[in-house]
Design an enzyme around this catalytic site. Structure first.
Site, PDB file in Angstrom:
ATOM      1  N   GLU A  38       0.793  -1.055  -0.119  1.00  0.00           N
ATOM      2  CA  GLU A  38      -0.087   0.008   0.126  1.00  0.00           C
ATOM      3  C   GLU A  38       0.915   1.201   0.027  1.00  0.00           C
ATOM      4  O   GLU A  38       0.616   2.308   0.657  1.00  0.00           O
ATOM      5  CB  GLU A  38      -1.080  -0.142   1.117  1.00  0.00           C
TER       6      GLU A  38
HETATM    7  C1  LIG Z   1       2.007  -9.846  -0.055  1.00  0.00           C
HETATM    8  C2  LIG Z   1       1.659  -8.566  -0.861  1.00  0.00           C
HETATM    9  C3  LIG Z   1       0.430  -8.357  -0.987  1.00  0.00           C
HETATM   10  C4  LIG Z   1      -0.064  -7.213  -2.043  1.00  0.00           C
HETATM   11  N1  LIG Z   1      -1.404  -7.035  -2.260  1.00  0.00           N
HETATM   12  C5  LIG Z   1      -1.824  -6.094  -3.138  1.00  0.00           C
HETATM   13  C6  LIG Z   1      -3.086  -5.808  -3.614  1.00  0.00           C
HETATM   14  O1  LIG Z   1      -4.061  -6.409  -2.831  1.00  0.00           O
HETATM   15  N2  LIG Z   1      -3.073  -4.883  -4.624  1.00  0.00           N
HETATM   16  C7  LIG Z   1      -2.489  -4.190  -5.153  1.00  0.00           C
HETATM   17  O2  LIG Z   1      -2.874  -3.378  -6.109  1.00  0.00           O
HETATM   18  N3  LIG Z   1      -0.824  -4.468  -4.936  1.00  0.00           N
HETATM   19  C8  LIG Z   1      -0.694  -5.272  -3.969  1.00  0.00           C
HETATM   20  N4  LIG Z   1       0.609  -5.651  -3.553  1.00  0.00           N
HETATM   21  C9  LIG Z   1       1.388  -4.726  -4.186  1.00  0.00           C
HETATM   22  C10 LIG Z   1       2.289  -3.639  -3.627  1.00  0.00           C
HETATM   23  O3  LIG Z   1       1.500  -2.567  -3.267  1.00  0.00           O
HETATM   24  C11 LIG Z   1       3.474  -3.328  -4.163  1.00  0.00           C
HETATM   25  O4  LIG Z   1       4.493  -4.375  -4.098  1.00  0.00           O
HETATM   26  C12 LIG Z   1       4.126  -2.126  -3.641  1.00  0.00           C
HETATM   27  O5  LIG Z   1       3.499  -0.813  -4.130  1.00  0.00           O
HETATM   28  C13 LIG Z   1       5.819  -1.959  -4.322  1.00  0.00           C
HETATM   29  O6  LIG Z   1       5.598  -1.948  -5.646  1.00  0.00           O
HETATM   30  P1  LIG Z   1       6.905  -2.941  -6.173  1.00  0.00           P
HETATM   31  O7  LIG Z   1       6.761  -4.150  -5.415  1.00  0.00           O
HETATM   32  O8  LIG Z   1       6.698  -3.083  -7.600  1.00  0.00           O
HETATM   33  O9  LIG Z   1       8.131  -2.269  -5.722  1.00  0.00           O
HETATM   34  P2  LIG Z   1       8.982  -1.288  -6.658  1.00  0.00           P
HETATM   35  O10 LIG Z   1       8.175   0.006  -7.089  1.00  0.00           O
HETATM   36  O11 LIG Z   1       9.763  -1.855  -7.714  1.00  0.00           O
HETATM   37  O12 LIG Z   1      10.003  -0.697  -5.545  1.00  0.00           O
HETATM   38  C14 LIG Z   1      11.021  -1.331  -4.758  1.00  0.00           C
HETATM   39  C15 LIG Z   1      11.524  -0.432  -3.699  1.00  0.00           C
HETATM   40  O13 LIG Z   1      12.293   0.695  -4.350  1.00  0.00           O
HETATM   41  C16 LIG Z   1      12.277   1.741  -3.556  1.00  0.00           C
HETATM   42  N5  LIG Z   1      11.625   2.919  -4.391  1.00  0.00           N
HETATM   43  C17 LIG Z   1      10.766   2.860  -5.336  1.00  0.00           C
HETATM   44  N6  LIG Z   1      10.475   3.933  -5.660  1.00  0.00           N
HETATM   45  C18 LIG Z   1      10.964   4.894  -4.918  1.00  0.00           C
HETATM   46  C19 LIG Z   1      10.932   6.154  -4.898  1.00  0.00           C
HETATM   47  N7  LIG Z   1      10.264   7.131  -5.595  1.00  0.00           N
HETATM   48  N8  LIG Z   1      11.818   6.715  -3.900  1.00  0.00           N
HETATM   49  C20 LIG Z   1      12.566   6.128  -2.984  1.00  0.00           C
HETATM   50  N9  LIG Z   1      12.516   4.788  -3.145  1.00  0.00           N
HETATM   51  C21 LIG Z   1      11.734   4.277  -4.057  1.00  0.00           C
HETATM   52  C22 LIG Z   1      11.492   1.372  -2.299  1.00  0.00           C
HETATM   53  O14 LIG Z   1      12.130   1.178  -1.219  1.00  0.00           O
HETATM   54  C23 LIG Z   1      10.548   0.115  -2.572  1.00  0.00           C
HETATM   55  O15 LIG Z   1      10.349  -0.811  -1.571  1.00  0.00           O
HETATM   56  C24 LIG Z   1       0.916  -6.679  -2.752  1.00  0.00           C
HETATM   57  C25 LIG Z   1       2.324  -6.871  -2.651  1.00  0.00           C
HETATM   58  C26 LIG Z   1       2.673  -7.948  -1.748  1.00  0.00           C
HETATM   59  C27 LIG Z   1       4.182  -8.234  -1.448  1.00  0.00           C
END
Ligand SMILES: Cc1cc2nc3c(=O)[nH]c(=O)nc-3n(C[C@H](O)[C@H](O)[C@H](O)COP(=O)(O)OP(=O)(O)OC[C@H]3O[C@@H](n4cnc5c(N)ncnc54)[C@H](O)[C@@H]3O)c2cc1C
Length: 597
Positions: free
Chosen positions: A413
């Protein structure tokens, strides 16, 4: 304009459209960035009205009995599944439609009352609380907020009982933290009666068990060559819906079904659009405001469990002929968990009350709540883990599960880094615009510009000179209140100085943003704690309790929070930022991880 500037312009335009829809009353957090204490929203401490409290108490009694007898968190973790009997039980008690209006079969609870329910679940089982959040806090939230009467009548009755389940599908391969980058396409049919959806979603909680999914997809905007995100109601029985992976194996919250699915030419009727066409991102962010509030409640519950476990062990385990609780380094951990748990509850309650009282914009506060409570909970679990020593590492105790379960909170989130930057930038926007007014006028003086700049200058100056009044009722809290007021002024001064020093490049200076956001979060947390203590003292007084309630942990929180804020603000000018950036750059550009011999 080069490519980078064009991208920046696009991002700014997107953010403006999303966040600044028009003039709004000054919220509490935005007020902090202006050096103001907008007391109406935070004082007196919100209480659930008497009439609702009775119904909530009955529900909590029934819920506790059910959870104690029928919920086995360790088994849910082992089996990587939440049994249908648990889902049915939660549905029977009303948990799956707690805030839905009674006319659709919901319980019509306020957000504050709902948070108490989620705190109770969060105390016991993170898989179950995340499942409930995915279904109710975000899954059916778009319907509750943006659904028409017809849509609600059609969909809600089965969803609020748990006969059917909901999910919220935003995340894709290219749209993680960059949520606006949704690639799933939704093309209208020629007669405009349907949209054809194509694309993939991943990491979606409940995807494989949901009967209704709120799916974000990109639609063409009529009359222009632009596209924008729109929210659709999709059901898995629609031809072309393909579940790619129902339960992706994962670290924690194993009971939840986190899945990947594809939509291949899925024909969705236009009646299934939620909210206005092209406003899907606004829908998503509003939905997430609710999710982040109940996140706070779940983390509060888990922190209270940490405290119970820590106290129980520290009072019984003996080493060096003493109980662990007799050692100061153990006391320190227990005191910190107690202080944080108190603050987490206060912050959740105040934020939920913003929603219940109809504040227009609480995005900053929900982001602060999410980051603050998830970071604090991680610390709490780490502390109690340490107190248990080697025994924490074994699977017969709940601590290793709690550790695994809690790790998602800082990512889901909205990753905490993204939200931290958001808090600083949105907060600084108000004073930043005033400085821009002054600066632009100095560069290009005009009569109209001069009067606007004069007003902005006066505004900035008065905010840095005046110490805002923090109106507590209890005499014994006056010193804390004065200190909070002075700290807000200090914060405002630091924000102004950062804006004057760095000007526009501050948009990219995340190390500076982090300190400002951290200070703002602690100011909000301290305010909620102070308000809560005040409320409890006043309540005890009104009910004839001569002895003041024990506020040792809350008092500690205020001391530690003020100290942290001083540290964050001091680090704005005394830091190793240049060295940090240089070291990272050296690794990132050379690709080498070896240090020089
Ligand atoms: C168990 C689980 C349940 C989930 N449930 C849902 C759901 O029900 N519905 C849904 O839509 N999504 C869901 N998600 C997705 C979740 O919201 C995303 O994983 C989250 O938004 C991060 O996106 P990403 O994993 O692509 O990480 P990325 O966008 O690749 O980011 C990786 C890391 O990079 C860093 N980062 C990224 N951007 C920036 C920035 N601008 N500045 C500084 N640091 C940055 C942060 O440390 C981040 O943790 C779920 C994820 C998990 C693991």
């Amino acid at each position: 304009m080069n490519k980078l500037d064009a991208q920046r312009q696009k991002e700014i335009q997107q953010a403006e459209e999303l966040l600044f829809a028009g003039p709004q009353a000054l919220g509490f957090a935005k007020g902090l960035f202006q050096g103001r204490f907008v007391s109406d929203w935070v004082m007196p401490y919100p209480r659930i009205p008497e009439a609702q409290q009775g119904e909530l108490d009955e529900t909590l009694t029934e819920l506790r009995k059910f959870l104690n007898e029928d919920l086995d968190p360790a088994e849910i973790d082992r089996q990587a599944d939440i049994p249908r009997s648990v889902i049915n039980g939660l549905g029977r008690i009303g948990v799956l439609g707690m805030t839905a209006p009674k006319e659709y079969g919901g319980r019509g609870f306020s957000q504050m009352a709902n948070c108490k329910v989620l705190e109770e679940i969060g105390r016991r089982c993170a898989s179950t609380s995340v499942f409930v959040n995915a279904h109710h806090s975000i899954g059916i939230r778009a319907l509750l907020l943006f659904g028409t009467h017809e849509q609600n009548q059609k969909w809600l009755p089965k969803l609020v009982t748990g006969e059917q389940l909901g999910a919220f599908a935003l995340t894709e391969r290219e749209a993680g933290s960059d949520a606006a980058n949704v690639q799933m396409q939704a093309r209208p049919t020629e007669d405009g009666s349907h949209f054809i959806l194509n694309g993939e979603k991943r990491y979606i909680t409940n995807a494989a068990i949901a009967h209704e999914l709120t799916v974000m997809a990109r639609t063409p905007m009529p009359g222009s060559d632009k596209t924008a995100v729109t929210a659709f109601l999709v059901t898995p029985d629609m031809p072309g819906f393909e579940m790619l992976e129902a339960r992706m194996p994962k670290t924690g919250i194993k009971g939840t079904a986190t899945g990947r699915f594809a939509l291949r030419d899925v024909k969705v009727p236009k009646e299934n659009i939620l909210g206005p066409i092209g406003k899907g991102l606004k829908v998503a962010l509003t939905v997430l405001d609710f999710g982040r509030t109940t996140f706070g409640a779940c983390c509060t519950g888990a922190a209270k469990t940490c405290l119970e476990l820590a106290v129980a062990h520290a009072n019984t385990r003996r080493q060096f002929n003493k109980t662990l609780g007799e050692f100061e380094l153990v006391k320190k951990k227990i005191a910190r968990i107690a202080a944080d748990a108190y603050a987490m509850e206060a912050m959740t309650t105040v934020t939920a009350a913003f929603i219940d009282r109809g504040l227009e914009d609480y995005m900053l506060e929900t982001a602060m709540l999410k980051v603050f409570t998830t970071e604090r909970l991680w610390e709490c679990i780490n502390d109690v883990f340490q107190i248990y020593g080697g025994s924490a590492y074994f699977t017969d105790l709940p601590l290793e599960r709690m550790l695994r379960d809690a790790r998602i909170n800082q990512i889901g989130e909205g990753a905490n880094e993204v939200l931290t930057s958001f808090i600083a930038l949105v907060g600084m926007r108000g004073p930043g615009m005033e400085f821009k007014e002054i600066y632009d006028t100095m560069m290009k003086p005009s009569r109209d510009g001069m009067s606007k700049a004069w007003a902005a200058g006066k505004n900035r100056l008065s905010a840095t000179v005046l110490v805002p009044d923090v109106p507590v009722q209890s005499e014994q809290l006056r010193a804390h209140a004065r200190q909070l007021g002075r700290t807000i002024r200090h914060f405002n001064f630091a924000v102004n100085r950062a804006l004057i020093t760095y000007r526009e490049p501050i948009l990219d200076m995340q190390l500076v943003q982090e300190r400002i956001a951290n200070a703002a979060m602690d100011l909000f947390a301290s305010t909620c704690v102070l308000s809560r203590i005040d409320g409890e003292i006043q309540f005890a007084g009104r009910n004839g309790n001569a002895a003041s309630p024990d506020h040792a942990a809350a008092d500690l929180f205020l001391h530690q929070s003020f100290r942290r804020i001083r540290g964050f603000l001091a680090a704005l000018t005394d830091n190793d930022d240049k060295a940090v950036i240089a070291a990272a750059k050296s690794c990132l550009t050379s690709g080498s991880t070896e240090t020089a011999p």
